[in-house]
Design an enzyme around this catalytic site. Structure first.
Site, mmCIF file in Angstrom:
data_model
loop_
_atom_site.group_PDB
_atom_site.id
_atom_site.type_symbol
_atom_site.label_atom_id
_atom_site.label_comp_id
_atom_site.label_asym_id
_atom_site.label_seq_id
_atom_site.Cartn_x
_atom_site.Cartn_y
_atom_site.Cartn_z
ATOM 1 N N THR A 120 0.809 -1.222 0.000
ATOM 2 C CA THR A 120 0.000 0.000 0.000
ATOM 3 C C THR A 120 0.845 1.275 0.000
ATOM 4 O OG1 THR A 120 -0.163 -0.111 2.398
ATOM 5 C CG2 THR A 120 -1.966 -1.085 1.132
ATOM 6 N N ASP A 121 2.109 1.170 0.425
ATOM 7 C CA ASP A 121 2.929 2.394 0.576
ATOM 8 C C ASP A 121 3.026 3.191 -0.722
ATOM 9 O OD1 ASP A 121 3.395 1.662 3.182
ATOM 10 O OD2 ASP A 121 5.515 1.186 2.913
ATOM 11 N N GLU A 314 0.381 32.599 -5.629
ATOM 12 C CA GLU A 314 1.394 33.338 -4.854
ATOM 13 C C GLU A 314 2.753 33.325 -5.549
ATOM 14 O OE1 GLU A 314 1.437 33.094 -0.423
ATOM 15 O OE2 GLU A 314 -0.093 31.589 -0.796
HETATM 16 N N1 GLU Z 1 5.641 -1.349 3.399
HETATM 17 C C1 GLU Z 1 4.638 -2.260 3.049
HETATM 18 C C2 GLU Z 1 4.330 -2.197 1.557
HETATM 19 O O1 GLU Z 1 4.007 -1.178 1.013
HETATM 20 C C3 GLU Z 1 3.522 -2.045 3.936
HETATM 21 C C4 GLU Z 1 2.324 -1.476 3.393
HETATM 22 C C5 GLU Z 1 1.302 -2.494 2.924
HETATM 23 O O2 GLU Z 1 1.445 -3.248 1.999
HETATM 24 O O3 GLU Z 1 0.290 -2.416 3.573
HETATM 25 O O4 GLU Z 1 4.468 -3.182 0.912
#
Ligand code: GLU
Length: 357
Positions: A120-121, A314
């Protein structure tokens, strides 16, 4: 000669066996969905079900598919392991491999949709990259999980089930790349990760959800914003890597020499994760103006999670030779700028891209 004919025959026999084994158990009435696994927490494991620390990218795609009851009733599901990394280690090389494989698979009549499992990162960056370079209107869905596969209440199996249900649906065609997590459908353009550990981490602050999904049943609310996939002007034909673009983060008294250091290290573009409306201190702005005058493309984005970065607000972009990111956050601005730099383009032309994608 005889030996040669025999070995050709045995290769053909092996190939036929492989193909028939692959087709065995396939239901002709179901769509064909390929899951391309890249790693992440959805494939992560820990020593106990309540341990916060774990290792990403441990479980193979076949094990992940077997862990999802009912998934084979949605589609003929086949898995391919493209990489097995935590998405902090996602790379341009894996992106190019992934995009080429998706384009190759979706060009055949045998594949109806693609699911990508991903950490998710950096999922929003991969989804946005694919949104710009996939050349098909068939569904492409990324998913993942916040809890590793060994955790109490691991949500990966349901996310994968929902992602396959959407990838198998012809109504998901033409929406660009979608991110499906925690019963929500997001567009690649709008989505961003907002919480470091919660299962409710992905949000689409500017345009809202693209849709919702519950145990595979789903509804689309609206079309995603921005041009994508079949209408995108970007192509990876002949591309083996992307130009370097660095992100420089804005803060009180932040040092301007980072910009020069980036350029010296080979960056052809700089994205400023500016304060507020893409602002930066006077020294940083002077360094950006100097860089822009030498042909480096400088995009003003923001460290603020939501809102536009407006041209000539700005900061006078006309005078400084800078580009406003419009609604793209810094990490997605970097993706767009890397693709933009594949061709010689004027600053005005790059600004147009930021208004378009
Ligand atoms: N660091 C991991 C990744 O991105 C944790 C995040 C995840 O998958 O939830 O693979």
């Amino acid at each position: 000669m005889k030996n040669h004919s025999l070995s050709v025959l045995s290769i053909i026999t092996t190939m036929c066996l492989f193909v028939s084994l692959n087709l065995m158990g396939q239901n002709k009435d179901l769509p064909n969905v390929i899951i391309l696994a890249t790693g992440g927490t959805i494939a992560g494991s820990a020593e106990s079900g309540t341990q916060a620390g774990y290792t990403s990218g441990q479980v193979g795609i076949e094990t992940m598919i077997e862990a999802v009851p009912g998934i084979k009733e949605l589609a003929n599901v086949t898995g391919e392991q493209l990489s097995n990394v935590g998405s902090q280690d996602m790379s341009v090389a894996i992106w190019i491999k992934l995009a080429n494989r998706i384009n190759e698979l979706l060009a055949t009549d045998d594949v109806d949709g693609i699911v990508i499992t991903h950490g998710t990162d950096t999922q929003e960056e991969t989804a946005f990259f694919l949104n710009l370079v996939v050349k098909s209107d068939k569904p492409v869905v990324t998913t993942g999980s916040m809890r590793p596969s060994t955790a109490v209440s691991a949500e990966g199996p349901l996310n994968l089930y929902n992602a396959v249900a959407i990838a198998a649906d012809t109504k998901a065609k033409g929406h660009g790349v979608l991110v499906v997590m925690n019963d929500q459908i997001h567009s690649a353009h709008g989505v961003t990760k907002t919480n470091t550990t919660s299962v409710q981490t992905f949000m689409s602050p500017m345009h809202g959800l693209t849709g919702a999904v519950l145990y595979g049943k789903h509804e689309f609310y609206h079309e995603p914003h921005g041009i994508h996939t079949t209408n995108s002007e970007f192509s990876l034909d002949g591309v083996t890597t992307l130009p370097r673009v660095d992100i420089v983060y804005g803060a009180v008294d932040s040092p301007a020499d980072l910009i020069e250091a980036s350029i010296k290290s080979g960056a052809r573009g700089i994205v400023i994760a500016g304060v507020g409306n893409g602002n930066m201190n006077a020294a940083t702005l002077a360094a950006c103006k100097k860089a822009a005058a030498t042909g480096i493309k400088v995009v003003r984005s923001t460290r603020v999670p939501t809102g536009y970065v407006l041209r000539n607000a700005e900061v006078n972009d006309d005078e400084n030779g800078t580009i406003a990111s419009d609604e793209l956050n810094a990490q997605k601005s970097r993706v767009l700028l890397m693709l933009a730099l594949l061709k010689e383009r004027s600053t005005e032309e790059v600004q147009r891209l930021f208004y378009t994608y």
